[in-house]
Design an enzyme around this catalytic site. Structure first.
Site, PDB file in Angstrom:
ATOM      1  N   LYS A   1      22.836 -20.225   5.686  1.00 56.25           N
ATOM      2  CA  LYS A   1      23.585 -18.977   5.861  1.00 56.25           C
ATOM      3  C   LYS A   1      25.059 -19.328   6.078  1.00 56.25           C
ATOM      4  O   LYS A   1      25.374 -20.180   6.902  1.00 56.25           O
ATOM      5  CB  LYS A   1      23.030 -18.231   7.076  1.00 56.25           C
TER       6      LYS A   1
ATOM      7  N   GLU B   1       9.480  -2.698  13.655  1.00 57.38           N
ATOM      8  CA  GLU B   1       9.692  -1.521  14.498  1.00 57.38           C
ATOM      9  C   GLU B   1       8.383  -0.833  14.872  1.00 57.38           C
ATOM     10  O   GLU B   1       8.232  -0.334  15.992  1.00 57.38           O
ATOM     11  CB  GLU B   1      10.637  -0.533  13.807  1.00 57.38           C
TER      12      GLU B   1
ATOM     13  N   ARG C   1      11.083   4.208  10.848  1.00 61.27           N
ATOM     14  CA  ARG C   1       9.937   3.463  10.339  1.00 61.27           C
ATOM     15  C   ARG C   1       8.720   3.627  11.255  1.00 61.27           C
ATOM     16  O   ARG C   1       7.594   3.452  10.831  1.00 61.27           O
ATOM     17  CB  ARG C   1      10.328   1.986  10.228  1.00 61.27           C
TER      18      ARG C   1
HETATM   19  C1  LIG Z   1      13.920  -1.903   9.220  1.00 64.52           C
HETATM   20  C2  LIG Z   1      15.139  -2.705   9.525  1.00 64.52           C
HETATM   21  N1  LIG Z   1      15.292  -3.233  10.761  1.00 64.52           N
HETATM   22  C3  LIG Z   1      16.394  -3.959  11.043  1.00 64.52           C
HETATM   23  C4  LIG Z   1      17.353  -4.165  10.089  1.00 64.52           C
HETATM   24  C5  LIG Z   1      18.631  -4.929  10.434  1.00 64.52           C
HETATM   25  N2  LIG Z   1      18.717  -6.160   9.617  1.00 64.52           N
HETATM   26  C6  LIG Z   1      19.454  -6.225   8.508  1.00 64.52           C
HETATM   27  S1  LIG Z   1      19.387  -7.694   7.758  1.00 64.52           S
HETATM   28  C7  LIG Z   1      18.401  -8.313   8.972  1.00 64.52           C
HETATM   29  C8  LIG Z   1      17.963  -9.733   8.937  1.00 64.52           C
HETATM   30  C9  LIG Z   1      17.475 -10.134   7.593  1.00 64.52           C
HETATM   31  O1  LIG Z   1      17.119 -11.486   7.614  1.00 64.52           O
HETATM   32  P1  LIG Z   1      16.484 -12.128   6.334  1.00 64.52           P
HETATM   33  O2  LIG Z   1      15.510 -11.197   5.710  1.00 64.52           O
HETATM   34  O3  LIG Z   1      15.974 -13.470   6.689  1.00 64.52           O
HETATM   35  O4  LIG Z   1      17.706 -12.243   5.341  1.00 64.52           O
HETATM   36  P2  LIG Z   1      19.064 -13.084   5.531  1.00 64.52           P
HETATM   37  O5  LIG Z   1      20.077 -12.154   6.067  1.00 64.52           O
HETATM   38  O6  LIG Z   1      18.790 -14.199   6.469  1.00 64.52           O
HETATM   39  O7  LIG Z   1      19.397 -13.537   4.176  1.00 64.52           O
HETATM   40  C10 LIG Z   1      18.117  -7.343   9.939  1.00 64.52           C
HETATM   41  C11 LIG Z   1      17.300  -7.547  11.143  1.00 64.52           C
HETATM   42  C12 LIG Z   1      17.155  -3.578   8.832  1.00 64.52           C
HETATM   43  N3  LIG Z   1      18.058  -3.691   7.852  1.00 64.52           N
HETATM   44  N4  LIG Z   1      16.044  -2.870   8.574  1.00 64.52           N
END
Ligand SMILES: Cc1ncc(C[n+]2csc(CCOP(=O)(O)OP(=O)(O)O)c2C)c(N)n1
Length: 639
Positions: free
Chosen positions: A286, A372, A400
């Protein structure tokens, strides 16, 4: 004309141009993309770390697959900027990404044919891609479908539900597991540990990479290799314990270096041509290519504008504290006094302010991942045994868990407190992230008490009140800073369902919720000065239960009632007021101010989006004036 800063990138009009590029230009293209991301996001803010991590992966995807015929489905799609740059959107709209009239910060089906699917909430890619692959099979198509999922997407129930169905639904699907070990914060839970073992277990890696050469050297190895290559599950499973994915009927490949373009391309070609569902485990960093983002993956996941040299945020923090910090710090105080209080977050410890609880009382803190539904049900279970859960989830993400709110919290009448940050607009993120529905959806659930503070001090009063109650409670508050009021040293208990009269008035009475209370006060000043009107203002505090006796009394005496809420009009607070008056046969006109029945786009700031929706102060003022002049034509909406 090639640009001076981006000589290769500026020549890419679409995916076909990427395929035409000589291999030796790809590294330079990657560098240009990184520079473009850093310079644009340093001005506009946005998801820097996730995008820097998928530069090579996205280039390789577009070398191997052909959008829009093939479908690339990005989970959450916050990492879709590189895809945008490579699919004809490297123009001035990209420079205005997340701003008025600029590109969305997420993928959107209405923005480009190359965006197979729009998203903003996590965990949707695999299900959607499986639906597309299954539809293709049914319709006899031959296109490829690729789901690009982060490691944290595998903490989502939906991803696991989709995985459970892959083998039964399709014979061909490519799943990319983009593993950078981070959610927004460090990823959590058993799957995350498992993926980490796949990456770090030297035995697994060595055997995987060298399995051919090792087998060739051992007696009987050649034969074993031959059998293995023909075997249903492939040679790898002979010597390597098969991965969890193979038990789901999905062939696993990896882990491979997600920044090695030739390696990625080779594996993607293989995955594309496979006649079975495959998952390719790609390890990425990242923030790759920008020191501050690598060192601070959490703060550069989604960043506000920053100085490129130092990585320091440009937004100077002065003035009132954020609601999230007021909430987090107050919770620490309550939790110190009452050890039965626990805080629960779904992968958002910093965004919700629960990080304060984690820092001070880690034993009273749970991060359950992007889960969630589980967060809410887990809280329900905890509360049956006398634990006092405080669930901190953004308004938009709590959607959700709607069924759990009804079936597991409110039907069981459990004393769980929900603190919903980002209620109202999340302007730069847009429709996937605006928290505009919660007043309406919570209002329909029996046993729920729903409230919104007019300022940060009242937020603490509402937390205190909720924690003293024996039933489900919901507090919503907006993104950003409080009002700057003096905080009482000790919170006070509010009377449930009682509104606060801020000023009396004879010509109009405005009932407002949350930050709209201050808008109402400002409107009342202008109506007094500019129109000579006497305007009452009430801080409603509760959208459920409403302060019916005060409402009916005022409606009987006032020529016009106005409601103001930062939520959708359909079924919202204003609707509750109308229903109450109608049930009591009171015909006083009600002018409802709130968000109309359409999705609200992204934009540079709250003010411009309100302006577009007819919710600027001038528009609200002229709406009230119109209604005062022709009260019988009321029952209007603001659009
Ligand atoms: C339902 C939901 N809960 C929380 C979030 C907030 N959120 C956005 S991106 C993320 C983390 C994503 O991590 P990953 O899937 O590993 O992708 P990366 O950013 O590491 O590439 C979170 C918790 C969201 N977008 N949707």
């Amino acid at each position: 004309m090639p640009s001076r800063h981006y000589p290769i990138l500026s020549q890419i009009q679409g995916p076909a141009d990427i395929k035409d590029l000589p291999d030796e230009s790809l590294k330079a293209l990657g560098n240009e993309i990184r520079n473009k991301l850093i310079s644009t996001i340093s001005v506009n803010g946005g998801h820097l770390g996730p995008n820097l991590g998928v530069v090579e992966l996205t280039i390789a995807l577009h070398r191997v697959f052909s959008t829009p015929e093939d479908q690339l489905v990005f989970d959450t799609s916050h990492q879709g900027y590189v895809h945008k740059l490579l699919t004809g959107r490297n123009h001035s709209d990209f420079d205005r990404i997340r701003k008025n009239d600029g590109l969305s910060g997420f993928l959107s089906r209405s923005e480009s044919a190359h965006d197979a699917y729009g998203a903003g909430h996590a965990g949707t890619a695999l299900s959607a891609a499986l639906g597309m692959a299954t539809a293709r099979d049914r319709l006899g198509g031959d296109e490829h479908v690729v789901a690009v999922c982060g490691d944290a997407a595998f903490t989502c129930g939906i991803t696991m539900e989709a995985l459970n169905n892959v083998a039964a639904s399709t014979k061909r699907l490519v799943i990319i597991l983009n593993d950078n070990e981070w959610s927004i914060a460090k990823n959590v839970g058993a799957i995350s540990k498992y993926l980490n073992e796949l990456i770090t277990n030297p035995l697994y890696n060595r055997l995987h990479h060298d399995v051919g050469s090792i087998l060739q050297k051992v007696p009987g190895g050649e034969q074993l290799l031959k059998i293995g290559k023909n075997a249903e599950k492939g040679w790898k499973s002979i010597v390597v314990p098969s991965s969890i994915f193979e038990h789901y009927g999905v062939r696993y490949f990896g882990p491979i270096d997600g920044h090695d373009l030739p390696l990625l391309t080779h594996h993607l070609e293989f995955a594309r041509d496979a006649n079975e569902p495959v998952i390719l485990h790609v390890v990425t960093k990242k923030g790759k290519g920008y020191g501050p983002a690598v060192q601070h993956p959490e703060s550069f996941h989604g960043t506000s504008p920053f100085e490129i040299g130092s990585g320091k945020s440009k937004s100077v923090k002065q003035g009132p504290p954020n609601f999230q910090d007021v909430f987090g710090k107050a919770l620490v105080r309550f939790a110190k006094k009452d050890p039965s209080i626990v805080g629960i977050t779904g992968a958002m410890p910093s965004g919700t302010g629960l990080i304060h609880l984690y820092n001070e009382l880690p034993d009273q803190f749970y991060d359950v991942g992007i889960a969630e539904e589980h967060a809410v049900l887990f809280a329900a279970g905890l509360s049956t045994k006398g634990i006092r859960p405080v669930v901190a989830i953004y308004s938009t993400f709590l959607q959700r868990a709607f069924d759990q709110l009804i079936h597991d919290i409110c039907l069981q009448d459990l004393p769980v407190l929900f603190c919903m940050d980002r209620a109202g607009l999340s302007p730069n993120d847009g429709p996937t992230h605006h928290g505009l529905f919660d007043i309406a959806y919570i209002r329909s659930i029996p046993n729920a008490t729903s409230m919104q503070p007019k300022d940060e001090d009242e937020l603490v009063d509402m937390m205190h009140t909720s924690l003293s109650m024996d039933s489900p409670t919901f507090i919503r508050y907006p993104r950003g800073t409080g009002v700057g009021v003096k905080m009482k040293s000790r919170p006070r208990l509010l009377e449930i369902g009682k509104a606060e009269i801020l000023q009396e008035g004879d010509d109009v009475v405005i009932w407002a919720l949350g930050p709209m209370v201050h808008e109402a006060l400002e409107l009342s000043v202008r109506l007094k000065i500019e129109d000579g009107l006497s305007v009452g203002v009430v801080n409603a505090r509760f959208s459920k239960p409403l302060d019916k006796s005060l409402l009916l009394k005022q409606a009987r005496q006032s020529p016009l009632m106005v409601t103001m809420e930062d939520g959708v009009l359909s079924g919202g607070f204003g609707s509750a007021v109308l229903e109450t008056l109608s049930d009591a046969h009171i015909r006083t006109p009600v002018y409802r101010i709130g968000w109309p029945d359409r999705f609200v786009d992204h934009g540079s700031d709250v003010a411009s989006l309100r302006e577009d929706a007819g919710l600027s102060q001038d528009s609200m003022l002229s709406g009230i004036r119109d209604k005062l002049q022709s009260p019988q034509e009321v029952f209007s909406e603001t659009d």
